[in-house]
Motif scaffolding. Structure first.
Motif, short mmCIF file in Angstrom:
data_model
loop_
_atom_site.label_atom_id
_atom_site.label_comp_id
_atom_site.label_asym_id
_atom_site.label_seq_id
_atom_site.Cartn_x
_atom_site.Cartn_y
_atom_site.Cartn_z
N LEU A 93 0.95 -1.42 -0.15
CA LEU A 93 0.24 -0.19 0.20
C LEU A 93 0.67 1.36 -0.48
CD1 LEU A 93 -2.73 -1.22 2.49
CD2 LEU A 93 -3.03 -0.52 -0.06
N LYS A 94 1.95 0.92 0.25
CA LYS A 94 2.55 2.46 0.45
C LYS A 94 3.29 2.32 -0.97
CE LYS A 94 4.11 1.80 5.21
NZ LYS A 94 4.97 1.81 6.52
N ALA A 95 4.01 1.39 -1.07
CA ALA A 95 4.19 1.64 -2.93
C ALA A 95 3.38 1.81 -3.56
CB ALA A 95 4.71 -0.02 -3.18
N GLU A 96 2.18 1.75 -3.77
CA GLU A 96 0.74 2.41 -4.58
C GLU A 96 1.28 3.82 -4.01
OE1 GLU A 96 -4.15 1.10 -5.04
OE2 GLU A 96 -2.27 0.32 -3.46
N TYR A 97 0.61 3.91 -3.24
CA TYR A 97 0.33 5.12 -2.68
C TYR A 97 1.58 6.10 -3.28
CZ TYR A 97 0.21 9.81 -0.60
OH TYR A 97 0.44 11.21 -0.40
N GLN A 98 3.37 6.03 -3.20
CA GLN A 98 3.98 6.58 -3.69
C GLN A 98 3.98 7.09 -5.68
OE1 GLN A 98 7.45 4.26 -2.54
NE2 GLN A 98 7.25 5.78 0.03
N LEU A 99 3.68 5.55 -5.76
CA LEU A 99 3.79 5.52 -7.61
C LEU A 99 2.51 6.76 -7.93
CD1 LEU A 99 5.08 4.18 -9.81
CD2 LEU A 99 3.51 2.11 -9.51
N LYS A 100 1.04 6.64 -7.38
CA LYS A 100 -0.11 7.17 -7.58
C LYS A 100 0.43 9.00 -7.29
CE LYS A 100 -3.87 3.89 -6.29
NZ LYS A 100 -4.49 4.40 -6.04
N GLN A 101 1.47 8.85 -6.99
CA GLN A 101 1.86 10.27 -6.38
C GLN A 101 2.97 11.14 -7.70
OE1 GLN A 101 1.08 12.10 -3.70
NE2 GLN A 101 -0.01 10.28 -3.90
N LEU A 102 3.95 9.90 -8.57
CA LEU A 102 4.87 10.33 -9.99
C LEU A 102 3.76 10.80 -10.96
CD1 LEU A 102 6.80 7.32 -9.56
CD2 LEU A 102 7.08 9.34 -8.12
N THR A 103 4.32 11.77 -12.09
CA THR A 103 3.45 12.27 -12.64
C THR A 103 3.68 10.71 -13.51
OG1 THR A 103 6.14 12.54 -13.98
CG2 THR A 103 4.97 14.55 -12.87
N ARG A 104 2.80 11.20 -14.98
CA ARG A 104 3.15 9.92 -15.93
C ARG A 104 4.13 9.70 -16.09
NH1 ARG A 104 -0.98 7.47 -18.83
NH2 ARG A 104 -0.31 6.70 -20.94
N LYS A 105 4.77 10.99 -17.23
CA LYS A 105 6.71 10.25 -17.48
C LYS A 105 7.01 9.79 -16.36
CE LYS A 105 10.95 12.29 -19.19
NZ LYS A 105 11.40 14.03 -19.48
N LYS A 106 7.15 10.00 -15.21
CA LYS A 106 7.69 9.20 -13.65
C LYS A 106 7.89 8.22 -13.76
CE LYS A 106 11.21 11.63 -12.23
NZ LYS A 106 12.68 11.90 -12.35
N LYS A 107 6.15 7.84 -13.23
CA LYS A 107 5.66 6.40 -13.82
C LYS A 107 6.03 5.65 -14.88
CE LYS A 107 0.91 8.34 -11.66
NZ LYS A 107 -0.23 8.24 -11.76
N GLU A 108 6.27 6.08 -16.31
CA GLU A 108 6.85 5.82 -16.87
C GLU A 108 8.19 4.62 -16.48
OE1 GLU A 108 5.58 7.71 -20.20
OE2 GLU A 108 3.49 7.19 -20.53
#
Length: 90
Positions: free
Chosen positions: A56-71
């Motif tokens: 859940l912590k990893a999910e939250y952190q990933l959701k905070q990233l920009t689309r480019k950073k997620k990619e």
């Protein structure tokens, strides 16, 4: 924790204990409200964590990233398994 790409090219990030089953529920229209109108979804990435709390912590952190950073996160894989298996909707 997993990332799917929706029909409209948006990303949905979630947590589950069974990735295959969860992707199927998204594609059957019984998953999250967000993905219901954006089917089908394609699994892009998933990673396993030792505890639900860590996932859940990893999910939250990933959701905070920009689309480019997620990619970038998906591409780099952070030394995790990058999903290549497609799950059926049956």
């Amino acid at each position: 924790m997993y990332i799917v790409q929706c029909r409209d090219a948006s990303y949905y990030i979630g947590y589950t204990t069974n990735v295959e089953k969860r992707v199927c529920t998204h594609n059957n229209g019984t998953g999250a409200k967000y993905t219901r109108a954006r089917r089908p979804v394609i699994l892009l990435y998933y990673e396993e964590h030792d505890t639900k709390s860590e996932a859940l912590k990893a999910e939250y952190q990933l959701k905070q990233l920009t689309r480019k950073k997620k990619e970038e996160y998906i591409t780099e894989g952070r030394n995790m398994y990058v999903a290549t298996k497609k799950f059926s909707t049956e």
